[in-house]
Design a protein around this motif. Structure first.
Motif, PDB file in Angstrom:
ATOM      1  N   HIS A   1      15.263 -11.036 -61.503  1.00  0.00           N
ATOM      2  CA  HIS A   1      13.996 -11.445 -62.412  1.00  0.00           C
ATOM      3  C   HIS A   1      15.152 -11.071 -63.823  1.00  0.00           C
ATOM      4  CE1 HIS A   1      11.400  -9.983 -59.435  1.00  0.00           C
ATOM      5  NE2 HIS A   1      10.594 -10.826 -60.215  1.00  0.00           N
TER       6      HIS A   1
ATOM      7  N   ASP B   1       9.984 -13.004 -53.964  1.00  0.00           N
ATOM      8  CA  ASP B   1       9.106 -11.641 -53.810  1.00  0.00           C
ATOM      9  C   ASP B   1       7.993 -11.208 -52.988  1.00  0.00           C
ATOM     10  OD1 ASP B   1       8.050  -9.742 -54.882  1.00  0.00           O
ATOM     11  OD2 ASP B   1       8.328 -10.687 -56.860  1.00  0.00           O
TER      12      ASP B   1
ATOM     13  N   LYS C   1      11.252 -15.082 -62.250  1.00  0.00           N
ATOM     14  CA  LYS C   1      11.565 -15.068 -61.269  1.00  0.00           C
ATOM     15  C   LYS C   1      12.573 -16.540 -60.678  1.00  0.00           C
ATOM     16  CE  LYS C   1       9.768 -15.903 -57.357  1.00  0.00           C
ATOM     17  NZ  LYS C   1       8.791 -16.453 -56.161  1.00  0.00           N
TER      18      LYS C   1
END
Length: 380
Positions: free
Chosen positions: A123, A224, A218
């Motif tokens: 990120h 994720d 992200k």
């Protein structure tokens, strides 16, 4: 040099770098990026410091800009005021009345890549956006990043309104006058990683960054596994496979039972009976499909016309309308038709609205348009 210790199943590393490339965590402890070896569920968040960011809050009219068009509008505006050839962006938006308010951070992507030096975080988020997610609407926060003091301010809608350098007494005095009303409310003033003497009434911040902010930063290609959305499609696929498997077992068992019950019947009789039932089933299914299709064709256009009559402005009229399974194509003419997508998206049945051709001026009678509506969750 700080040693990394993993004490959780899911670890979250927050890294930031000064102008010389020295990397630290949020507490200021120096780190080596080579020592960070994230596991499958870990997050590695690279925080772009306020010293390397430009911040602006933009505003757009919801009548002319739909939710899906915000990012395009922001990027277009950035081209007008960026100072870098390669500009990276992070933005958060909120609808307030008849306007979109958008908090925008930009930075030099080339410079940040140099500081990353090949390191690949999961990120990338502006430091001020990340820490500000822990305060609420109309609150302020003082923080210190590599020796420089910053004041971060949120507006009444809980969106970041300002990110200000406060590294001089003059700057601090100007900020005190600008935000005098909020500063006087001492319960709205917080500090994070700050030990200076300015605004002594500031309370220590209970640091708890919001998941929405982390998700917004992200990077492309990163999966994720700690987010629920990641599992929706795989679980749906597994559920479908389970249903198919159970139906297969049911049909096999049913076929075996019928075979046992019909042992006394000749093979030819079984075949004829099965063929007859199959043909009857096909005939009934065809009739039902035809009937449903006919009812859809009879009712859907009338319902659509009734709703469009209420939604469209009085100076816009339709020449043609085509209703498909999940889309409606409109052809018409009117004044100021650029507002139509945002207007039609207010209809509860519409997922999105977009023009499928250029708007053309036709003499003094107005503008012609072709527009497509995508309906929400429509299946046939």
């Amino acid at each position: 040099m700080k040693k990394l210790r993993k004490t959780k199943m899911v670890n979250q590393y927050c890294l930031l770098a000064d102008e010389k490339g020295r990397v630290t965590d949020l507490q200021g402890s120096e780190l080596e990026t080579q020592a960070i070896k994230p596991q499958l569920l870990d997050k590695v968040i690279w925080l772009v410091t306020p010293q390397r960011c430009l911040f602006k809050q933009l505003e757009y009219d919801t009548e002319y800009v739909s939710a899906s068009e915000i990012e395009e509008c922001v990027r277009s505006d950035i081209e007008q005021w960026t100072i870098w050839a390669d500009t990276a962006m992070f933005h958060l938006s909120q609808k307030v009345g008849q306007h979109w308010k958008v908090a925008v951070w930009i930075w030099d992507e080339r410079k940040e890549n140099e500081l990353l030096n090949g390191f690949k975080p999961t990120h990338i988020i502006p430091h001020s956006a990340y820490v500000a997610s822990s305060i609420d609407a109309d609150e302020l926060m003082i923080t210190q990043v590599f020796g420089q003091e910053w004041l971060i301010v949120k507006d009444a809608g809980n969106l970041v309104h300002g990110v200000h350098s406060a590294d001089s007494q003059l700057a601090q005095h100007q900020l005190e006058r600008r935000y005098e009303r909020q500063i006087e409310r001492k319960d709205h003033l917080f500090k994070f990683q700050y030990e200076g003497s300015w605004l002594p009434d500031a309370k220590p911040l209970e640091f708890a960054p919001k998941a929405q902010i982390v998700h917004q930063g992200k990077q492309k290609g990163v999966v994720d596994f700690t987010e629920v959305q990641t599992y929706i499609k795989p679980i749906a696929a597994l559920g479908l496979a389970l249903v198919i498997w159970m139906l297969g077992d049911y049909f096999i068992l049913n076929a075996n039972l019928n075979e046992a019950q019909d042992k006394t019947v000749s093979l030819s009789s079984q075949s004829m009976d099965a063929m007859t039932k199959r043909n009857e089933f096909k005939f009934i299914a065809t009739k039902l499909t035809t009937l449903n299709s006919y009812l859809d064709r009879q009712q859907q256009p009338m319902e659509v016309l009734a709703n469009l009559t209420d939604l469209l402005p009085h100076d816009v009229y339709l020449n043609a309308m085509e209703v498909n399974n999940n889309t409606i194509n409109l052809t018409g003419q009117g004044s100021n038709v650029a507002r139509l997508p945002a207007l039609l998206e207010q209809w509860e049945l519409v997922e999105s609205a977009m023009f499928t051709s250029d708007i053309r001026q036709v003499g003094d009678s107005g503008e012609t348009f072709r527009l497509q509506l995508v309906l929400k969750g429509v299946t046939h």
